[in-house]
Design an enzyme around this catalytic site. Structure first.
Site, PDB file in Angstrom:
ATOM      1  N   SER A 228       0.845  -1.193   0.000  1.00 34.83           N
ATOM      2  CA  SER A 228       0.000   0.000   0.000  1.00 34.83           C
ATOM      3  C   SER A 228       0.878   1.240   0.000  1.00 34.83           C
ATOM      4  CB  SER A 228      -0.915   0.025   1.231  1.00 34.83           C
ATOM      5  OG  SER A 228      -1.780  -1.077   1.255  1.00 34.83           O
ATOM      6  N   SER A 266      -3.461  -3.865  -3.142  1.00 32.56           N
ATOM      7  CA  SER A 266      -2.750  -2.653  -2.748  1.00 32.56           C
ATOM      8  C   SER A 266      -3.736  -1.569  -2.339  1.00 32.56           C
ATOM      9  CB  SER A 266      -1.888  -2.155  -3.913  1.00 32.56           C
ATOM     10  OG  SER A 266      -1.026  -1.118  -3.511  1.00 32.56           O
ATOM     11  N   ASP A 268      -3.988   2.069  -2.091  1.00 37.61           N
ATOM     12  CA  ASP A 268      -3.281   3.265  -2.565  1.00 37.61           C
ATOM     13  C   ASP A 268      -4.192   4.473  -2.412  1.00 37.61           C
ATOM     14  OD1 ASP A 268      -1.164   1.543  -3.426  1.00 37.61           O
ATOM     15  OD2 ASP A 268      -2.365   1.052  -5.186  1.00 37.61           O
TER      16      ASP A 268
END
Length: 343
Positions: A228, A266, A268
């Site tokens: 992340s 992930s 983000d």
């Protein structure tokens, strides 16, 4: 540790500020609390958006969820109302509740009417999973740690690398952590600043692309991209709500320049705020004036957001030291790779 610029990775582009950090935006301060030893490498990083109380005078803000595999707190209200009400805390995934409590208690101490005579408060906490290095199941981060990070916040140079929330973070198979950078823009004869601070914990080993095109090999096992990244952008540039949303979206361009593709697992997240024209909690009039940049100049903050994000991630890598991980893994330092491969 040397920065990415000192190691020759950054050439040209928009100039940076005095500290080349998010603290180049006047009034913004950063503090860390690092926990280490006994299987821990974790902590809290605090970003204070202004010198005054953000609950009484709310900085205007925008959020961009690039890929939403994350457990942050407070993003929904920021997206809906376009303001911050507390400092921003960064920590590990299981530290979100403790940091939220610290922010709520801090706001109540300054504003005893919260939740009674006036509205509740929206604590803003963003996270990354540092379990590759730290024992995340220890739930080591406490409200006291969050308070320590807030109390340590100051302007000037920002400590980067394996510090605060970045103590146990990795990126592209290398040790990473906290990174920061800034860009200065001249518009209509005035100077404005945009600064970035990142918590870098993303990118598959072997995917990192340096500005000169090299692809550093950390010699780590290839694993799916499950990390992340949190990007916080601060500026003193007067931007309308729509413009601030457009600027924060450009943080993704800075990540993509590095080889990121925002994998399935992930988280983000990019968050931006401006110190210009804060919103009063109790406005005295029905209408409030607000300045906004003419759109014909908006490519300047677009470029600044992408460049500052890219350099901040590189700084998080360059200023981190090699660190052993859990389960026998090892995360080398990008600085060691650069020295071994001609700088």
């Amino acid at each position: 540790m040397l920065s990415a610029r000192e190691m020759g990775l950054i050439h040209g582009g928009t100039p940076g500020g005095r500290w080349n950090a998010i603290t180049d935006v006047a009034g913004v301060s950063v503090g860390h609390r690092t926990l280490s030893g006994a299987g821990l490498a974790t902590g809290v990083t605090a970003i204070l958006p202004q010198e005054g109380d953000p609950f009484r005078w709310k900085p205007r803000a925008a959020v961009e969820v690039i890929n939403g595999f994350g457990k942050s707190a407070g993003l929904i209200q920021v997206a809906e109302l376009g303001t911050l009400e507390t400092p921003i805390l960064l920590t590990n995934t299981f530290g979100v509740a403790a940091c939220s409590e610290a922010l709520i208690r801090r706001a109540i101490a300054a504003n005893p009417g919260i939740g009674r005579e006036t509205s509740t408060v929206n604590p803003l906490v963003c996270e990354c999973n540092d379990g590759a290095i730290s024992d995340i199941q220890a739930l080591a981060v406490t409200p006291a740690d969050a308070r320590a990070a807030l109390e340590a916040a100051k302007g000037g140079a920002v400590e980067q690398g394996c510090v605060g929330a970045g103590a146990g973070m990795t990126a592209f198979g290398f040790k990473a952590g906290i990174g920061s950078a800034s860009r200065v823009m001249e518009i209509d004869g005035e100077r404005y600043t945009l600064g970035a601070l990142v918590l870098a914990n993303f990118g598959a080993a072997g995917d990192l692309v340096l500005p000169d095109g090299r692809r550093p090999d950390p010699r780590s096992p290839a694993v799916p991209e499950r990390g992340s990244v949190i990007v916080v952008l601060a500026t003193d540039l007067p931007l309308g709500d729509r413009q601030l949303q457009r600027v924060v979206r450009r943080a993704g361009a800075g990540l993509a320049r590095l080889g990121a593709f925002w994998g399935h697992g992930s988280g983000d997240i990019a968050l931006a705020f401006t110190t210009a024209d804060p919103v009063a909690h109790e406005p005295e009039t029905a209408f409030a004036p607000q300045r906004r940049l003419a759109d014909r100049f908006i490519d300047l903050p677009f470029r600044a957001a992408a460049e500052a994000t890219q350099e901040a991630v590189l700084n998080s890598l360059c200023q981190a030291v090699a660190t052993p991980g859990r389960g026998g893994r090892h995360f080398p330092a990008l600085s060691d790779w650069l020295q071994a491969n001609g700088g």
